[in-house]
Design an enzyme around this catalytic site. Sequence first.
Site, short mmCIF file in Angstrom:
data_model
loop_
_atom_site.label_atom_id
_atom_site.label_comp_id
_atom_site.label_asym_id
_atom_site.label_seq_id
_atom_site.Cartn_x
_atom_site.Cartn_y
_atom_site.Cartn_z
CE1 TYR A 190 45.07 32.39 50.74
CE2 TYR A 190 46.72 31.77 52.41
CZ TYR A 190 46.25 31.81 51.21
OH TYR A 190 46.78 32.71 49.59
CD GLU A 191 42.24 35.20 55.42
OE1 GLU A 191 41.54 35.55 55.91
OE2 GLU A 191 43.30 35.39 55.84
N GLY A 192 38.36 31.53 55.76
CA GLY A 192 36.94 30.95 54.94
C GLY A 192 36.72 30.29 53.76
#
Length: 579
Positions: free
Chosen positions: A423-425
């Site tokens: 997550y978050e890229g």
Amino acid sequence: MTYTAPITEQTFVLETVAGIGEIQQLPAYESATPDLVQAILVEAGKLASGVFAPLNRKGDTEGAKWNDGAVTLPAGFADAYRQYVEGGWGSLGADPVYGGQGMPFVLASAVQEQLTSANMAFSLCMMLTQGAIEALGAHASEDQKQEYLTKLISGEWTGTMNLTEPQAGSDVGALRSRAEPHADGSYRITGQKIFITWGEHDVADNIIHLVLARLPDAPGGTKGISLFIVPKILPDGSRNDLRCVSIEHKLGIHASPTCTMSYGDEGNCIGYLVGAENAGMRAMFTMMNHARINVGMQGVSVAERAYQHALAFSKERVQVKRIIEHPDVRRMLMTMKSTTEAIRALGYLNAAAVDRAHGESDTEAKREWQALADLLTPVTKGYATDMGVEMSSLAVQVFGGMGFIEETGAAQHLRDSRIAPIYEGTNGIQALDLVNRKLPQGRWKPLFADIRETIRALPGDGDLGAIKPYLDDGLAALENATVWLVGNHGDGFDDAAAGATPYLRMFGIVAGGWLLAKQALAASERLAAGEGDPAFLKAKIVTARFFAEQIVPQGTALLGPITRGGALLFALDEAQFAA
């Protein structure tokens, strides 16, 4: 499974790597005195070990529960959150104008590290709220700040980030959520968002959703995305037209509700525009960049917790003799210890660069520190979270067969850690960001010069001298890889992209080795001056040497894979993958 905050270690890294003494001299952070910093770490450590940590196992086994749109957490979570709010912990790094304490981000990150080590799933609630605070602080109107920011900073309300949709994950520009202007200046939001962390829960009175949506006449892609405040409870006290329609059943972080959110099922979901129309991605990236550093610190946190757990077990488990006396177990423990300390130093340096960029008055100094923060962010997020997974896996190996049994709790660290590289890229996206966006900016040149200066400062013999050749070789390989990638940034884009992930790892390893070497030099100076705990300082030197000899060569060896280009990756056609 107990947890003890590594306060001596955190303080040492704040002093020797983050430069907390220099940060304290900046007008913005003058209130962050050494005594206050120490008191904050000690008191946060008590909250982490005494309140958050005992709920970790309970949260894993019981998890968040969904029923007809409502989400409940296991018994004890609401009370723990109340203690977090009453202690003012959510306001630590926030703007004093809106009720924050104005402490440095690096100190807030150290506190967040403790809470995450204690209970990663629970800490996500606080992390997402901190990101919402950053976004609104930078882009909201003054009225919006007064209405929402003060309650988010106090912790009375929590915040979320709503980007992902079923068809729009990394490709955010494919989102379909809509925002229709209303006569009163508000908007009517419609659409569905998935994977919304802490999108619904029962530990706070209100949840402020930051939602990306598209206006009716907006251009396509990311250029046509706007950001909206969509509160669960509206200012008049009524319930907004939004609903959690389900929560995910996940590999780990079971106490963190990962929600599917539906907006405007009855056509009356009210949202308020943040910033300018079609400028939502800029505002959201403020939140995401903040979150990426904190996610990198999650890698540190779970590695620390897994290490403490494995170390305690190794001292008790007897196989002929205590397993901590076996060389291979020592190798694993040293790998965990040194790697955790390396990624902690990387994360603290990254956060400190954010503080310096914010607090410096000189324009050029501010620009240089911001460039360093930008350069390090994908490395912190990518390398630290990868190491969180690998160190948690090593902890299971230390436990042996007992590690594969859920009752020991070792497996939870591994399961919880696995989300952080995603997550978050995803970390692949972090690597592409590093190679394609950050390297061309050139901030790596003065950073590499700093690494070279540390290498020159190392003596020629002893434990410190043993670090020198390995770090020298690592920096040479990193410089060669960087020049090759920058040279292939244009016409050789696929070749650069093919080497991006191993390059990020090489960067993280060499930077980690450098920061451990800096700490070893500082430890040697303190030993010579008769300052500090000799056992701790001697361990710092040995740990840096271990990382240099055992881990840095793994980074040096990545030069070949980084510079091979992309042709081999496409040498098979799709049908041959099944052969």
